[in-house]
Design a protein around this motif. Sequence first.
Motif, mmCIF file in Angstrom:
data_model
loop_
_atom_site.group_PDB
_atom_site.id
_atom_site.type_symbol
_atom_site.label_atom_id
_atom_site.label_comp_id
_atom_site.label_asym_id
_atom_site.label_seq_id
_atom_site.Cartn_x
_atom_site.Cartn_y
_atom_site.Cartn_z
ATOM 1 N N GLY A 12 0.817 -1.217 0.000
ATOM 2 C CA GLY A 12 0.000 0.000 0.000
ATOM 3 C C GLY A 12 0.848 1.264 0.000
ATOM 4 N N ASN A 13 0.323 2.302 0.630
ATOM 5 C CA ASN A 13 1.005 3.601 0.639
ATOM 6 C C ASN A 13 2.439 3.501 1.164
ATOM 7 O OD1 ASN A 13 -1.190 5.021 -0.368
ATOM 8 N ND2 ASN A 13 -2.071 5.342 1.659
ATOM 9 N N MET A 14 2.657 2.644 2.149
ATOM 10 C CA MET A 14 4.000 2.492 2.735
ATOM 11 C C MET A 14 4.750 1.303 2.138
ATOM 12 S SD MET A 14 4.438 4.954 4.886
ATOM 13 C CE MET A 14 5.759 4.479 5.989
ATOM 14 N N ASP A 33 -0.086 -8.198 -2.882
ATOM 15 C CA ASP A 33 -1.098 -7.397 -2.196
ATOM 16 C C ASP A 33 -2.457 -7.860 -2.714
ATOM 17 O OD1 ASP A 33 -1.069 -4.270 -0.773
ATOM 18 O OD2 ASP A 33 -2.950 -4.977 -1.665
ATOM 19 N N LEU A 34 -3.474 -7.719 -1.896
ATOM 20 C CA LEU A 34 -4.823 -8.091 -2.345
ATOM 21 C C LEU A 34 -5.309 -7.142 -3.439
ATOM 22 C CD1 LEU A 34 -6.477 -8.795 1.143
ATOM 23 C CD2 LEU A 34 -5.696 -10.489 -0.537
ATOM 24 N N MET A 66 3.658 -5.403 5.612
ATOM 25 C CA MET A 66 3.282 -4.014 5.899
ATOM 26 C C MET A 66 1.775 -3.910 5.710
ATOM 27 S SD MET A 66 4.277 -1.350 7.082
ATOM 28 C CE MET A 66 4.719 0.356 7.135
ATOM 29 N N LEU A 67 1.035 -4.353 6.724
ATOM 30 C CA LEU A 67 -0.417 -4.493 6.643
ATOM 31 C C LEU A 67 -1.086 -3.486 7.580
ATOM 32 C CD1 LEU A 67 -0.426 -8.396 6.662
ATOM 33 C CD2 LEU A 67 -0.756 -6.893 4.695
ATOM 34 N N PRO A 68 -2.409 -3.257 7.384
ATOM 35 C CA PRO A 68 -3.046 -2.195 8.171
ATOM 36 C C PRO A 68 -3.065 -2.422 9.691
ATOM 37 C CG PRO A 68 -4.369 -2.745 6.231
ATOM 38 C CD PRO A 68 -3.279 -3.773 6.315
ATOM 39 N N THR A 101 1.932 -1.322 11.981
ATOM 40 C CA THR A 101 1.718 -0.838 13.354
ATOM 41 C C THR A 101 0.562 -1.618 13.940
ATOM 42 O OG1 THR A 101 2.407 1.371 12.694
ATOM 43 C CG2 THR A 101 1.241 1.175 14.781
ATOM 44 N N VAL A 126 7.394 1.604 11.575
ATOM 45 C CA VAL A 126 8.207 2.693 11.027
ATOM 46 C C VAL A 126 7.575 4.055 11.287
ATOM 47 C CG1 VAL A 126 8.976 1.169 9.171
ATOM 48 C CG2 VAL A 126 7.064 2.727 8.755
ATOM 49 N N GLY A 129 6.433 8.586 7.367
ATOM 50 C CA GLY A 129 5.390 8.836 6.376
ATOM 51 C C GLY A 129 5.724 8.295 4.994
ATOM 52 N N GLY A 243 -0.835 9.285 1.712
ATOM 53 C CA GLY A 243 -0.420 9.628 3.076
ATOM 54 C C GLY A 243 -0.827 8.596 4.106
ATOM 55 N N PHE A 244 -1.208 9.081 5.288
ATOM 56 C CA PHE A 244 -1.509 8.225 6.436
ATOM 57 C C PHE A 244 -2.991 8.417 6.761
ATOM 58 C CE2 PHE A 244 -0.940 7.814 11.289
ATOM 59 C CZ PHE A 244 -1.102 6.444 11.261
ATOM 60 N N LYS A 251 -6.822 4.036 14.615
ATOM 61 C CA LYS A 251 -6.402 2.708 15.103
ATOM 62 C C LYS A 251 -5.233 2.841 16.079
ATOM 63 C CE LYS A 251 -3.273 1.022 12.816
ATOM 64 N NZ LYS A 251 -2.072 0.529 12.197
HETATM 65 P P1 NAD Z 1 -2.498 0.998 3.157
HETATM 66 O O1 NAD Z 1 -3.927 0.772 3.500
HETATM 67 O O2 NAD Z 1 -2.127 2.009 2.124
HETATM 68 O O3 NAD Z 1 -1.812 -0.394 2.716
HETATM 69 C C1 NAD Z 1 -2.092 -1.624 3.313
HETATM 70 C C2 NAD Z 1 -2.104 -2.664 2.193
HETATM 71 O O4 NAD Z 1 -2.256 -3.972 2.760
HETATM 72 C C3 NAD Z 1 -3.281 -2.469 1.223
HETATM 73 O O5 NAD Z 1 -2.772 -2.269 -0.086
HETATM 74 C C4 NAD Z 1 -4.078 -3.772 1.351
HETATM 75 O O6 NAD Z 1 -4.631 -4.179 0.127
HETATM 76 C C5 NAD Z 1 -3.011 -4.727 1.828
HETATM 77 N N1 NAD Z 1 -3.509 -5.918 2.503
HETATM 78 C C6 NAD Z 1 -4.389 -6.012 3.526
HETATM 79 N N2 NAD Z 1 -4.534 -7.294 3.902
HETATM 80 C C7 NAD Z 1 -3.730 -8.032 3.091
HETATM 81 C C8 NAD Z 1 -3.447 -9.420 2.986
HETATM 82 N N3 NAD Z 1 -4.010 -10.321 3.781
HETATM 83 N N4 NAD Z 1 -2.570 -9.829 2.046
HETATM 84 C C9 NAD Z 1 -1.976 -8.936 1.220
HETATM 85 N N5 NAD Z 1 -2.211 -7.596 1.266
HETATM 86 C C10 NAD Z 1 -3.076 -7.157 2.199
HETATM 87 O O7 NAD Z 1 -1.775 1.317 4.544
HETATM 88 P P2 NAD Z 1 -0.346 2.022 4.755
HETATM 89 O O8 NAD Z 1 -0.555 3.489 4.865
HETATM 90 O O9 NAD Z 1 0.629 1.451 3.801
HETATM 91 O O10 NAD Z 1 -0.031 1.507 6.238
HETATM 92 C C11 NAD Z 1 0.421 0.178 6.505
HETATM 93 C C12 NAD Z 1 0.854 0.113 7.972
HETATM 94 O O11 NAD Z 1 1.891 1.079 8.188
HETATM 95 C C13 NAD Z 1 -0.276 0.451 8.961
HETATM 96 O O12 NAD Z 1 -0.152 -0.373 10.084
HETATM 97 C C14 NAD Z 1 -0.003 1.916 9.303
HETATM 98 O O13 NAD Z 1 -0.509 2.242 10.583
HETATM 99 C C15 NAD Z 1 1.516 1.958 9.249
HETATM 100 N N6 NAD Z 1 2.120 3.265 8.944
HETATM 101 C C16 NAD Z 1 1.621 4.066 7.952
HETATM 102 C C17 NAD Z 1 2.238 5.280 7.684
HETATM 103 C C18 NAD Z 1 1.736 6.205 6.590
HETATM 104 O O14 NAD Z 1 2.189 7.372 6.548
HETATM 105 N N7 NAD Z 1 0.857 5.761 5.690
HETATM 106 C C19 NAD Z 1 3.364 5.679 8.403
HETATM 107 C C20 NAD Z 1 3.860 4.844 9.382
HETATM 108 C C21 NAD Z 1 3.237 3.628 9.640
#
Ligand code: NAD
Length: 302
Positions: A12-14, A33-34, A66-68, A101, A126, A129, A243-244, A251
């Motif tokens: 995903g985003n990260m 990724d799904l 790197m999952l939600p 996280t 991590v 961002g 972004g985030f 959460k």
């Molecule tokens: P996101 O929603 O953009 O990405 C998560 C990805 O996981 C999605 O693409 C989703 O399709 C995939 N996914 C979910 N279940 C799955 C599975 N079973 N198999 C394969 N793929 C699966 O979220 P994000 O922003 O990338 O954040 C990911 C983690 O990093 C979270 O825990 C978040 O709290 C943490 N984080 C995010 C940021 C940020 O700035 N975005 C910064 C630091 C930490």
Amino acid sequence: MNDHTIAFIGLGNMGGPMAANLAKGGLSVRGFDLDPASRDRLAEHGAYIAESARAAVAGADVVISMLPASHHVEGLFLGDGETPGLLADLPAGTLLIDCSTIAPASSQKLAQAGRAAGIAVLDAPVSGGTAGAAAGTLTFMVGGCKDDLARAEPLLRKMGQNIAHAGDAGAGQAAKLCNNMLLGILMIGTSEALSLGESLGLDPAVLAGIMRTSSGGNWVLEKYNPVPGVMDNVPASRGYSGGFGSDLMLKDLGLALEAAIARRAPVPLGSLAESLYAAHSRAGHGGLDFSSIISLLKGVRA
Ligand code: NAD
């Protein structure tokens, strides 16, 4: 080091830019990724895209996720009671680095299951961002055994700049929850000050510039201004997309509150921040970047 084969789950985003940095660094990356769009984006960086998470880990000696949230990580690796988790597929000696996280207790559960199967597990959430993920300048907060961290470090260096060992399994998550509780509070406080300034007739860019070099200076003003148009390349200047996500901040604040209740630690501002993000999410903005919380404060003022 480039002999590693890395399965990267969650693009995903990260996770997307993190996996891309590993691939650009010459490592063999098997991504999954799904979401098809996330898979396509990583394919552009030369990584192999697997058909499933199970196919991605086949032949990998390192697995990074790197999952939600906690239930995604537990469901994937430990199973759901009916389908066995991926941990059962991994050979002894595999290194599993979970960068999501999640609750410290979930990381400890995963580490314990890993230990029983001879798999080294690190929690390595991590900070930095999406910009830090793209630039390879993330901070990793790591929980787990020091020797396992020594194995992981060359790989983490391809994605980040600062690597801190916080303690045993779950300690990386504990550090991350404290950090993100502060970040949520800082985002709301900074938004409040900028909104007040605007209502007093100040230009938000001018006010932000003044506060950056004054005693109110902070990371939000430096890197992540919530007012559209004040900074380039931040979610506020692209409709709060990417972004985030606000729901991810909600959460993290929920996890911080859970931990605080368990330890009887007073976190009055963390608790208020959680309530404000809950109201923002309930108003339908959970999918927008967490800096969009400023709209809630403007709404109150109007
Ligand atoms: P996101 O929603 O953009 O990405 C998560 C990805 O996981 C999605 O693409 C989703 O399709 C995939 N996914 C979910 N279940 C799955 C599975 N079973 N198999 C394969 N793929 C699966 O979220 P994000 O922003 O990338 O954040 C990911 C983690 O990093 C979270 O825990 C978040 O709290 C943490 N984080 C995010 C940021 C940020 O700035 N975005 C910064 C630091 C930490």
